[in-house]
Design an enzyme around this catalytic site. Structure first.
Site, short mmCIF file in Angstrom:
data_model
loop_
_atom_site.label_atom_id
_atom_site.label_comp_id
_atom_site.label_asym_id
_atom_site.label_seq_id
_atom_site.Cartn_x
_atom_site.Cartn_y
_atom_site.Cartn_z
CG HIS A 73 34.50 40.44 33.60
ND1 HIS A 73 35.71 39.79 33.75
CD2 HIS A 73 34.62 41.59 34.31
CE1 HIS A 73 36.51 40.53 34.51
NE2 HIS A 73 35.87 41.62 34.87
CD GLU A 74 32.22 44.47 34.20
OE1 GLU A 74 32.21 44.72 35.42
OE2 GLU A 74 33.25 44.54 33.50
CG HIS A 126 33.29 42.33 38.92
ND1 HIS A 126 34.34 42.12 39.79
CD2 HIS A 126 33.86 42.63 37.72
CE1 HIS A 126 35.50 42.28 39.13
NE2 HIS A 126 35.23 42.58 37.87
CD GLU A 148 39.01 41.63 37.35
OE1 GLU A 148 38.69 41.47 36.16
OE2 GLU A 148 38.53 42.55 38.04
CO CO Z 1 36.67 43.06 36.30
#
Ligand code: CO
Length: 511
Positions: free
Chosen positions: A275-276, A279, A305
């Site tokens: 997830h990170e 980003h 996101e």
């Molecule tokens: Co996030």
């Protein structure tokens, strides 16, 4: 471009540049506070952060910026600028207005009050006592309403809440979100019911098998290798550290991520890293020629996101990725996965289980957690609900949408830090990210039909190339709705996301 206008434009960019340099310094200072700082450093650190934010504010609201903007905003000046430059002028104006129109006194009060409220929220949450937090939340909301009232005039939005949403998702309105979310709610609940009726059930014990933290470090490294997030080479622009709540911070050439490790939930760190990492890839691959310019920032929180959740869920939780990753996982986890079939692991990593806590929610029920928060925020700013009623309203919605009983307010209305930190208007971005992601996935699947086969072989590059060309490289050239239209040719729609989830869950749950 006439040379006088060109010179004015260059002056504006020269004034914006140090603001972004300063913000990048603030982001690394913040990172230091969360990861490396010794305990005694806290007071000094908050002085550093406060000073950086005051300096940044003063630079941005300087009268010179306003006068440069005014000279560039005449019809003839605008007509002579190319469209990237026009976008820069537009974005600089938006940044200026958002900061300059709020009285300094109110900004200071908001900052101080939310710091106090976060401290008290932590105490109230530990004590499971909403009455401790309530007065601070009331003060937060009162100040935020004053700010929202002013921003409403600046931005020309219909409601106070729209002005708050607009800060995170420019151009988005609560009316539109309400329509899209209503459709999403029906779609998600239908999938939830379908999964509940499935014959096969996920084995929830698989993910809680003990995996030593040291082995989880290797899992993180393998996940970062897969997406090409570099923390090791001589030219690396990233690094990984540990915090309780994972996050990403930084700018272009220095973008850092964090994760957390639980011995009895190894997949939590794997998916946090993905997830990170999603980003971070976005922040690192913004076009370098736009660095230090307004247009060189990410598009919006929702689009950000969409990138993290795309990598985490659409790729990372796909049967193809898990199939490729599992042999490595078996080697790294020793005995933990003995006897677990691939199919069972895929199902466990995609288990749909209505829960009380947003951050632990699966892909299907996640959106319902966000809808609840959106509806409550909208009602708060329309004066339809009082702070003292929030626990009850919260619990009723959780029962209605997710069928769960909230036993105390720490697992209910006090679970998130956002309202303590006065980030009203932020929550919709999480679900919008999923919806954007669904539209991007549909488009990408048409253009790169073999992406799943590539992921199955451990090759992320076709996905990465597509995301770069369509999203990352466009940075802040468009507002989110226009970016989505530019990429997919369509206005915001929920169907692709729901279709993706329905197909995926039908396959995994054999229904
Ligand atoms: Co996030």
């Amino acid at each position: 471009m006439p040379s006088e206008i060109e010179a004015t434009y260059e002056q504006l960019m020269a004034r914006m540049r140090p603001i972004y340099v300063l913000r990048s310094a603030a982001s690394i200072t913040q990172w230091d506070m969360e990861t490396m700082m010794p305990p005694r450093g806290l007071n000094l650190k908050s002085e550093q952060l406060a000073l950086l934010s005051v300096i940044g504010h003063e630079w941005l609201v300087a009268p010179e910026i306003e006068s440069l903007l005014k000279r560039l905003e005449t019809n003839s000046a605008l007509a002579s600028l190319d469209w990237v430059s026009r976008r820069n002028v537009h974005l600089a104006r938006r940044e200026y207005d958002d900061e300059a129109k709020l009285p300094t006194e109110l900004v200071e009060k908001l900052g101080k009050q939310s710091t106090i409220a976060v401290g008290i929220w932590k105490r109230a949450k530990a004590a499971r006592d909403f009455s401790i937090f309530r007065p601070e939340l009331e003060k937060n909301i009162e100040l935020k309403k004053q700010a929202a009232e002013i921003l409403m005039g600046v931005k020309g939005t219909k409601t106070q809440y729209d002005a708050l949403v607009d800060q995170f998702e420019p151009g988005m309105t609560s009316e539109r979100i309400g329509e899209v979310f209503a459709e999403m709610r029906d779609g998600l609940i239908a999938i939830m019911k379908k999964v509940e009726g499935a014959q096969v059930k996920p084995d929830m014990t698989i993910q809680s098998r003990k995996v030593p933290i040291k082995a989880q470090h290797s899992i993180s490294a393998a996940a970062m290798d897969f997406i090409g997030y570099d923390t090791k080479s001589a030219n690396a622009g990233g690094r990984l550290d540990e915090t309780e709540h994972p996050f990403t911070t930084g700018y272009y050439d220095d973008v850092r991520i964090t994760t957390h490790y639980y011995e009895e939930r190894f997949s939590s760190s794997l998916f946090s890293v993905l997830h990170e990492g999603g980003h971070a890839l976005y922040d690192q691959s913004l076009p370098s020629e736009w660095m230090y310019q307004p247009v060189g920032n990410p598009c919006s929180y929702g689009i950000h996101e969409s990138q993290s959740r795309f990598v985490e869920n659409m790729v990372g939780r796909s049967p193809e990725f898990i199939a490729w990753f599992t042999p490595k996982l078996r080697r790294m986890t020793g005995k933990a996965l003995i006897g677990v079939k691939l199919k069972e692991l895929v199902r466990a990593m995609n288990a749909v289980v209505p829960s009380k806590i947003r951050t632990e929610a699966d892909e299907v029920t996640y959106g319902l957690h966000v809808i609840i928060r959106f509806e409550i925020e909208r009602d708060i700013f329309a004066d339809k609900v009082k702070v003292e009623e929030l626990p009850q309203v919260w619990n009723e919605k959780y029962k209605r949408y997710l069928g769960v009983d909230i036993e105390h307010d720490s697992e209910g209305v006090m679970q998130d830090t956002h309202w303590a930190g006065n980030a009203f208007g932020y929550f919709p971005s999480y679900a919008l990210g999923n919806i954007y992601g669904g539209m991007f996935l549909e488009k990408m699947s048409g253009e790169v039909p073999n992406w799943r086969a590539s992921v199955r072989k451990g090759d992320f590059s076709p996905v990465k190339t597509w995301l770069h060309a369509n999203v990352h490289s466009k940075a802040n050239l468009y507002d989110p709705a226009d970016l989505v239209k530019n990429v997919t040719g369509k206005d915001l729609e929920i169907r692709p996301f729901i279709r993706y989830l329905d197909e995926k869950m039908s396959r995994i749950y054999e229904i």
